[in-house]
Design an enzyme around this catalytic site. Structure first.
Site, PDB file in Angstrom:
ATOM      1  N   LEU A   1     -16.260 -14.258 -24.661  1.00 22.25           N
ATOM      2  CA  LEU A   1     -17.602 -14.797 -24.855  1.00 22.25           C
ATOM      3  C   LEU A   1     -18.667 -13.774 -24.470  1.00 22.25           C
ATOM      4  O   LEU A   1     -18.413 -12.861 -23.682  1.00 22.25           O
ATOM      5  CB  LEU A   1     -17.750 -16.077 -24.038  1.00 22.25           C
ATOM      6  CG  LEU A   1     -16.717 -17.161 -24.392  1.00 22.25           C
ATOM      7  CD1 LEU A   1     -16.608 -18.194 -23.298  1.00 22.25           C
ATOM      8  CD2 LEU A   1     -17.083 -17.816 -25.725  1.00 22.25           C
ATOM      9  N   PRO A   2     -19.897 -13.922 -25.000  1.00 23.46           N
ATOM     10  CA  PRO A   2     -20.918 -12.877 -24.833  1.00 23.46           C
ATOM     11  C   PRO A   2     -21.533 -12.744 -23.445  1.00 23.46           C
ATOM     12  O   PRO A   2     -21.679 -11.639 -22.940  1.00 23.46           O
ATOM     13  CB  PRO A   2     -21.996 -13.260 -25.861  1.00 23.46           C
ATOM     14  CG  PRO A   2     -21.387 -14.279 -26.756  1.00 23.46           C
ATOM     15  CD  PRO A   2     -20.320 -14.953 -25.955  1.00 23.46           C
TER      16      PRO A   2
ATOM     17  N   LYS B   1     -14.333  -2.850 -14.652  1.00 23.72           N
ATOM     18  CA  LYS B   1     -14.998  -2.711 -15.957  1.00 23.72           C
ATOM     19  C   LYS B   1     -16.478  -2.381 -15.788  1.00 23.72           C
ATOM     20  O   LYS B   1     -17.030  -1.518 -16.495  1.00 23.72           O
ATOM     21  CB  LYS B   1     -14.843  -4.016 -16.752  1.00 23.72           C
ATOM     22  CG  LYS B   1     -15.618  -4.069 -18.080  1.00 23.72           C
ATOM     23  CD  LYS B   1     -15.109  -3.056 -19.075  1.00 23.72           C
ATOM     24  CE  LYS B   1     -15.923  -3.041 -20.371  1.00 23.72           C
ATOM     25  NZ  LYS B   1     -15.795  -4.262 -21.150  1.00 23.72           N
TER      26      LYS B   1
ATOM     27  N   LYS C   1     -26.587  -4.712 -21.600  1.00 25.99           N
ATOM     28  CA  LYS C   1     -26.149  -5.916 -20.882  1.00 25.99           C
ATOM     29  C   LYS C   1     -25.175  -5.557 -19.764  1.00 25.99           C
ATOM     30  O   LYS C   1     -25.312  -6.002 -18.620  1.00 25.99           O
ATOM     31  CB  LYS C   1     -25.473  -6.886 -21.855  1.00 25.99           C
ATOM     32  CG  LYS C   1     -25.002  -8.191 -21.207  1.00 25.99           C
ATOM     33  CD  LYS C   1     -23.826  -8.815 -21.926  1.00 25.99           C
ATOM     34  CE  LYS C   1     -22.529  -8.143 -21.561  1.00 25.99           C
ATOM     35  NZ  LYS C   1     -21.322  -8.869 -22.011  1.00 25.99           N
TER      36      LYS C   1
END
Length: 340
Positions: free
Chosen positions: A102-103, A214, A289
């Site tokens: 999901l974003p 990450k 983001k």
């Protein structure tokens, strides 16, 4: 850090007889297993395709996305073994193993609350075995931990964070690298699941550790991308030939992924986004983001950053520039006035 190569199809059936074909993931009384995939964006769609291709033919994959067109297209491309769920709760009720891609953090939080609240999931479904949730989204660590706590505290499932590296190309080719945060007892199962969509699985520690790795990686990537764009622009304006400059950098101490694989100067690397009008690749909005998530997590941990806020301000500007919107993040070079 534990590195696990994930190349083979781990759920391959044993051919010594029908009963011997039972796999450890199936909890039903028949020999089929059910799977769920939520989030059919550019990454998720390709990952779900690889998952379906690696699953035994008589397993069922439930898919769901807010974009009904994506779900319908996926169903059209897979004549058997796929069903479109009405909502995410249905996915959780029907599937023993659920993968999400999901974003944003709010999407992850919302989806898992819909799946896990009310905490009657196991009563409302055909099997009472706790679900196995694998979230491949890149979000903040605190949101991921709150979702994991919701799953674990209610006894409805196990939760693993598994953000990936490799981009859309890696998702399509099934060559992704997954960084997972998981309890030791969940590592083997997570690896078996993720091996159907990627090449390597790196266990970095307990839940939340995959995201920590990450975000650290993508923070460095975002900064290296800016530095590479500046260095290439600098050298070219000093009269250096672009390919010669890049070749020198890539056998010297300045070598990095943006200089070697995703060089921001058009024509330097054939097939790189810069050589395709900056189309495809890692979108500047996504890079920004992830950078913001990393900066936020760093500040929450009391980490002093010298470059993060400066890079964020630049990416904010690049993301809004008319000739850069929607492009690969190497378009920073264009924004800086680099010669194309």
């Amino acid at each position: 850090m534990r590195t696990i190569s994930a190349v083979a199809t781990p759920l391959r059936r044993i051919s010594t007889g029908r009963q011997a074909a039972r796999r450890c993931f199936s909890t039903s009384h028949n020999l089929q297993a059910t799977w769920g995939f939520i989030g059919l964006g550019r990454m998720g769609y390709a990952m779900a395709k690889n998952l379906r291709a690696k699953l035994p033919a008589d397993d069922t994959l439930f898919v769901q996305d807010v974009n009904k067109a994506a779900s319908s297209k996926f169903l059209e491309e897979h004549a058997t073994g796929v069903r479109v769920a009405e909502n995410v709760r249905e996915v959780a009720e029907k599937a023993e193993t659920v993968i999400t891609c999901l974003p944003e953090p709010q999407h992850v939080s919302g989806v898992y609350r819909q799946m896990l609240e009310p905490a009657t999931l196991l009563k409302d479904s055909s099997t009472t075995k706790p679900r196995f949730f694998v979230d491949c989204s890149t979000i903040d660590i605190n949101t991921s931990r709150s979702v994991a706590e919701l799953a674990h505290s209610t006894g409805q499932g196990r939760f693993v964070d598994a953000p990936m590296s490799g981009g859309v190309v890696g998702a399509q080719a099934g060559t992704l690298t997954f960084m997972i945060g998981a309890a030791s007892e969940d590592v083997e199962r997570a690896t078996q699941v993720l091996s159907m969509m990627g090449r390597k699985v790196l266990h970095l520690g307990p839940q939340g550790s995959g995201l920590a790795g990450k975000l650290a990686n993508n923070y460095l990537l975002a900064l290296n991308n800016v530095a590479t764009a500046e260095a290439m622009n600098m050298g070219i304006r000093w009269g250096l030939e672009p390919k010669a400059l890049a070749g020198m950098l890539n056998i010297s101490t300045g070598k990095c992924w943006p200089s070697e694989v995703n060089n921001p100067v058009p024509g330097v690397i054939e097939g790189a986004p810069a050589s395709r009008g900056y189309d495809g690749g890692f979108g500047v909005a996504l890079a920004n983001k992830d950078l913001k998530l990393a900066i936020k997590a760093a500040k929450e941990a009391g980490v002093k950053l010298a470059l993060g806020d400066h890079a964020k301000a630049l990416y904010d500007e690049v993301e809004q520039a008319e000739n850069c919107k929607g492009k690969d993040f190497s378009v920073v070079y264009r924004y800086l006035g680099g010669k194309e």
